[in-house]
Design a protein around this motif. Structure first.
Motif, mmCIF file in Angstrom:
data_model
loop_
_atom_site.group_PDB
_atom_site.id
_atom_site.type_symbol
_atom_site.label_atom_id
_atom_site.label_comp_id
_atom_site.label_asym_id
_atom_site.label_seq_id
_atom_site.Cartn_x
_atom_site.Cartn_y
_atom_site.Cartn_z
ATOM 1 N N ALA A 171 0.842 -1.189 0.000
ATOM 2 C CA ALA A 171 0.000 0.000 0.000
ATOM 3 C C ALA A 171 0.881 1.244 0.000
ATOM 4 O O ALA A 171 1.992 1.251 0.542
ATOM 5 C CB ALA A 171 -0.903 0.001 1.224
ATOM 6 N N ASP A 172 0.364 2.294 -0.626
ATOM 7 C CA ASP A 172 1.033 3.591 -0.616
ATOM 8 C C ASP A 172 0.498 4.359 0.595
ATOM 9 O O ASP A 172 -0.666 4.759 0.616
ATOM 10 C CB ASP A 172 0.721 4.342 -1.912
ATOM 11 N N VAL A 173 1.329 4.528 1.607
ATOM 12 C CA VAL A 173 0.903 5.138 2.866
ATOM 13 C C VAL A 173 1.528 6.523 3.012
ATOM 14 O O VAL A 173 2.759 6.652 3.021
ATOM 15 C CB VAL A 173 1.279 4.267 4.073
ATOM 16 N N LYS A 174 0.691 7.520 3.144
ATOM 17 C CA LYS A 174 1.156 8.888 3.380
ATOM 18 C C LYS A 174 0.913 9.229 4.838
ATOM 19 O O LYS A 174 -0.220 9.324 5.283
ATOM 20 C CB LYS A 174 0.412 9.870 2.482
ATOM 21 N N GLU A 175 1.982 9.400 5.609
ATOM 22 C CA GLU A 175 1.865 9.729 7.018
ATOM 23 C C GLU A 175 2.169 11.217 7.235
ATOM 24 O O GLU A 175 3.012 11.789 6.545
ATOM 25 C CB GLU A 175 2.822 8.876 7.851
ATOM 26 N N TYR A 176 1.493 11.803 8.199
ATOM 27 C CA TYR A 176 1.698 13.232 8.448
ATOM 28 C C TYR A 176 1.268 13.578 9.874
ATOM 29 O O TYR A 176 0.459 12.881 10.490
ATOM 30 C CB TYR A 176 0.901 14.077 7.455
ATOM 31 N N ASN A 177 1.835 14.649 10.401
ATOM 32 C CA ASN A 177 1.445 15.168 11.711
ATOM 33 C C ASN A 177 0.325 16.183 11.526
ATOM 34 O O ASN A 177 0.358 16.998 10.608
ATOM 35 C CB ASN A 177 2.644 15.837 12.397
ATOM 36 N N ASP A 178 -0.674 16.135 12.417
ATOM 37 C CA ASP A 178 -1.804 17.056 12.301
ATOM 38 C C ASP A 178 -2.319 17.432 13.683
ATOM 39 O O ASP A 178 -3.384 16.997 14.111
ATOM 40 C CB ASP A 178 -2.927 16.422 11.469
ATOM 41 N N ASP A 179 -1.568 18.247 14.392
ATOM 42 C CA ASP A 179 -1.988 18.659 15.732
ATOM 43 C C ASP A 179 -3.162 19.630 15.690
ATOM 44 O O ASP A 179 -3.950 19.685 16.644
ATOM 45 C CB ASP A 179 -0.819 19.292 16.481
ATOM 46 N N THR A 180 -3.297 20.384 14.596
ATOM 47 C CA THR A 180 -4.406 21.343 14.508
ATOM 48 C C THR A 180 -5.750 20.634 14.555
ATOM 49 O O THR A 180 -6.647 21.017 15.316
ATOM 50 C CB THR A 180 -4.309 22.183 13.222
ATOM 51 N N ASP A 181 -5.908 19.582 13.755
ATOM 52 C CA ASP A 181 -7.186 18.877 13.679
ATOM 53 C C ASP A 181 -7.355 17.809 14.755
ATOM 54 O O ASP A 181 -8.493 17.411 15.046
ATOM 55 C CB ASP A 181 -7.343 18.221 12.295
ATOM 56 N N LEU A 182 -6.247 17.345 15.344
ATOM 57 C CA LEU A 182 -6.322 16.224 16.279
ATOM 58 C C LEU A 182 -6.019 16.593 17.727
ATOM 59 O O LEU A 182 -6.445 15.893 18.642
ATOM 60 C CB LEU A 182 -5.378 15.106 15.829
ATOM 61 N N ARG A 183 -5.299 17.685 17.922
ATOM 62 C CA ARG A 183 -5.048 18.188 19.283
ATOM 63 C C ARG A 183 -5.587 19.610 19.392
ATOM 64 O O ARG A 183 -4.933 20.515 19.937
ATOM 65 C CB ARG A 183 -3.552 18.145 19.627
ATOM 66 N N PHE A 184 -6.768 19.790 18.866
ATOM 67 C CA PHE A 184 -7.402 21.116 18.833
ATOM 68 C C PHE A 184 -7.520 21.744 20.214
ATOM 69 O O PHE A 184 -7.474 22.958 20.372
ATOM 70 C CB PHE A 184 -8.784 21.018 18.183
#
Length: 447
Positions: A171-184
């Protein structure tokens, strides 16, 4: 050879622990530290011709270690001081030994998920593939977001390991950090001020009084400290001590593999017998109330503690729109925290997660942290499409169980996406939020 008094002391402790365990306390006292249990799979009948094509998901990290070393806690420091002053009772010495054992188990592992947590996440990933294999056909593309905390990255890795176990191709997996949407909750001055003191204080104080928490704290402190030392403690110190010890009591259930690896047995770190059933229930109820009032509907289903999750709702809608436009990714996956799941579930209007309790003394009748935000808790939007059409249906899952959405009328658990989208966009409009708005700015300015 052990001194006779030592043998008698050990026997007394064993008898005391057995006496408490014999009470058969209610096992539902772990709150947010409740281990995740795979639900029985009884899906409702899928409308004819429709099959799963896309999944939008957010989950909490798996069962974990403590978030700070035991020897930095108030309880460790106080017990160490009392032990040095020979001010511990026999029960206090037993508590101190338990704390020292837990210190050894946890050394160097804080903030990480445990083996139990990895198993939880792998299981959820495996079931996602098993229940919705048509989502993952062909060349699979996955977007995987997580927060700055290592336990969410570890949880994502475990989840992907379970999910990809069924894939025929890579699978082509794109990982990223997202504190804005997940640690709002970290990015809003208004919410920070609310946590420091807000509408939750009065009902919380009233509940503390009705549960006689100060009496519980002092009763336990009397068991653990010699009278002269006890006189030096203030109620706030007793409260902090008991809070720490109760936290230790709840965390060890997540660490059973690590306890064995460290060379200990369950009885070496089992804090539960230190509390009577009534004490467990009171302290658990207080923990549930704290979560409910600060992270969930509390006294206001539209309060800041719920509205703070708006960025994640915007992200869910926008990523769904992107799938509709491009057909990718196959699944949008996110790993976050209890503070993410609870307000998001309330904002969505998920049954079992969105109600204000009629009586704060009986919060569990409306909301239970063990049901809404146990370890590895998750929210999934499962999208279905009928061949030859553009019509999308969506089914909502809370912890892999089908739920309805309050205020969104429907004859079944399968909703038309156009109705769902319009419902949530209308909710956002009432909050003066648009799908194209800067969510970092929203969090900074939300009132």
């Amino acid at each position: 050879m052990l001194h006779k008094k030592s043998l008698l002391f050990s026997a007394a402790l064993l008898l005391a622990a057995t006496a408490v365990n014999a009470q058969n306390c209610n096992s539902d006292w772990l709150g947010t530290k409740t281990l995740y249990k795979a639900p029985a799979y009884h899906p409702s009948v899928v409308p004819a011709g429709y099959k799963p094509v896309f999944i939008n998901h957010v989950g909490r990290h798996g069962a974990r270690h403590l978030t700070k070393e035991v020897n930095t806690s108030f309880a460790w420091q106080l017990l160490h001081r009392a032990d040095s002053a020979k001010a511990l009772t026999a029960a206090g010495q037993h508590l101190w030994k338990l704390v020292q054992n837990l210190t050894a188990v946890e050394k160097g592992q804080v903030k990480s998920i445990s083996d139990e947590g990895r198993d939880e996440l792998r299981g959820i990933g495996k079931r996602m593939y098993a229940h919705y294999p048509s989502v993952f056909t062909g060349k699979v593309e996955l977007n995987v977001g997580y927060t700055k905390e290592i336990r969410t990255k570890q949880s994502a890795d475990a989840f992907l390991q379970g999910l990809k176990a069924g894939f025929k191709d890579s699978a082509d997996v794109k990982e990223y950090n997202d504190d804005t949407d997940l640690r709002f909750y970290d990015s809003s001055p208004t919410y920070t001020a609310f946590e420091d003191g807000g509408s939750w204080e009065k009902p919380m104080n009233t509940l503390r009084e009705s549960l006689k928490i100060d009496v519980v704290n002092h009763t336990l402190a009397v068991k653990w400290f010699q009278p002269a030392f006890l006189k030096t403690l203030k109620p706030a110190q007793e409260d902090k001590l008991v809070g720490d010890v109760f936290g230790f009591a709840t965390i060890v259930y997540s660490l059973q593999a690590e306890i064995k690896k460290a060379g200990y047995q369950w009885t070496d770190v089992n804090f539960a017998p230190l509390f009577t059933c009534a004490e467990q229930a009171a302290l658990s109820k207080l923990d549930v109330a704290d979560d409910y009032l600060k992270k969930a509907p509390g006294t206001d289903a539209n309060g800041i503690q719920v509205r703070i999750a708006v960025p994640l709702l915007v992200n869910f809608i926008n990523t769904t729109d992107e799938f509709i436009k491009t057909g990718k990714p196959n699944a949008q996956l996110r790993l976050a925290h209890a503070e993410t799941i609870a307000p998001f579930a309330a904002l969505l209007g998920m049954t079992g997660a969105d109600k204000v309790a009629a009586d704060m003394k009986n919060i569990e009748a409306a909301w239970k942290s063990s049901n809404v935000i146990p370890l590895s808790s998750n929210i999934q939007w499962i999208f279905y499409r009928k061949a030859g059409t553009t019509d999308l249906l969506v089914k909502f899952l809370l912890n892999e169980k089908e739920v309805h959405i309050t205020g969104l009328k429907n004859a079944s658990t399968y909703y038309h996406w156009k109705d769902v989208r319009a419902f949530y966009v209308n909710k956002l409009n009432k909050l003066n939020v648009g799908l194209g708005d800067d969510m970092a700015a929203y969090l900074k300015n939300v009132k």
